[in-house]
Design an enzyme around this catalytic site. Structure first.
Site, PDB file in Angstrom:
ATOM      1  N   HIS A 113      58.294  34.392  89.128  1.00  0.00           N
ATOM      2  CA  HIS A 113      58.776  33.104  89.535  1.00  0.00           C
ATOM      3  C   HIS A 113      59.841  32.967  89.371  1.00  0.00           C
ATOM      4  CE1 HIS A 113      58.300  28.913  90.197  1.00  0.00           C
ATOM      5  NE2 HIS A 113      58.421  29.249  91.689  1.00  0.00           N
ATOM      6  N   HIS A 162      54.822  27.122  85.196  1.00  0.00           N
ATOM      7  CA  HIS A 162      53.865  27.024  86.405  1.00  0.00           C
ATOM      8  C   HIS A 162      52.429  27.633  86.742  1.00  0.00           C
ATOM      9  CE1 HIS A 162      58.627  26.648  86.859  1.00  0.00           C
ATOM     10  NE2 HIS A 162      58.257  25.304  87.036  1.00  0.00           N
TER      11      HIS A 162
HETATM   12 FE1  FES Z   1      56.110  30.857  85.641  1.00  0.00          FE
HETATM   13 FE2  FES Z   1      56.969  29.673  87.326  1.00  0.00          FE
HETATM   14  S1  FES Z   1      58.305  31.160  86.351  1.00  0.00           S
HETATM   15  S2  FES Z   1      54.925  30.194  87.590  1.00  0.00           S
END
Ligand code: FES
Length: 163
Positions: A91, A110
């Site tokens: 992500h 997140h």
């Molecule tokens: Fe891992 Fe956002 S950086 S869920």
């Protein structure tokens, strides 16, 4: 009507066009990336469900190797149970932690989760892609070698810097 001059001019022009088209349309030639072949662990030193951190293909790319004790897709070793992944979340690149009870990689930023038993696929959270998987090979002396990565490591345009 047969006109040899016109035909010669036609072939000169069309040949020149074809040649220039080939040059202009050709994709630029790039050197193939060369993956380092690096011993990252020994078969004898692995314990089931205990993560082994290492870096690959360079020191800025954290990875984790896992032995499951049962065959898994793309697993290597005598039991086809050893796999390795990038330990950076797809992500936004946060470091992942391995939860041995749930047997998943979890991101504290997140809350994305990834399943290392099934190709590193994303199972929930903000991420939209699975984890890049480190390609492994086992040599006769029991050394486990990292030989490449399938999937793009977070934050990179090329997995091998400078390639
Ligand atoms: Fe891992 Fe956002 S950086 S869920």
């Amino acid at each position: 009507m047969n006109n040899p001059v016109s035909r010669r001019i036609f072939f000169k022009v069309s040949g020149a066009s074809a040649a220039s088209g080939a040059l202009m349309g050709a994709a630029p030639v790039q050197a193939a990336a060369v993956w380092p072949d690096r011993a990252v662990a020994q078969l004898a030193g692995l314990r089931v469900n205990v993560p082994l951190p290492f870096s690959y293909p360079d020191a800025t790319s954290p990875c984790v190797l896992l032995k499951f004790g049962r065959p898994v897709p793309a697993g290597v070793g005598p039991e086809r149970d050893i796999v390795a992944y990038s330990a950076l979340c797809t992500h936004m690149g946060c470091p992942l932690a391995y939860d041995s009870a749930a047997q998943t990689f979890k991101c504290g930023c997140h809350y994305s989760q990834f399943d290392p038993e099934h190709g590193g696929q994303m199972v929930c959270g903000q991420a939209t892609t699975g984890l890049p998987q480190v390609q492994l090979a086992v040599s006769r002396d029991g050394a486990i070698h990292a030989t490449g990565v399938s999937g793009l490591i977070y934050g990179r345009v090329n997995n091998i810097r400078g390639a």
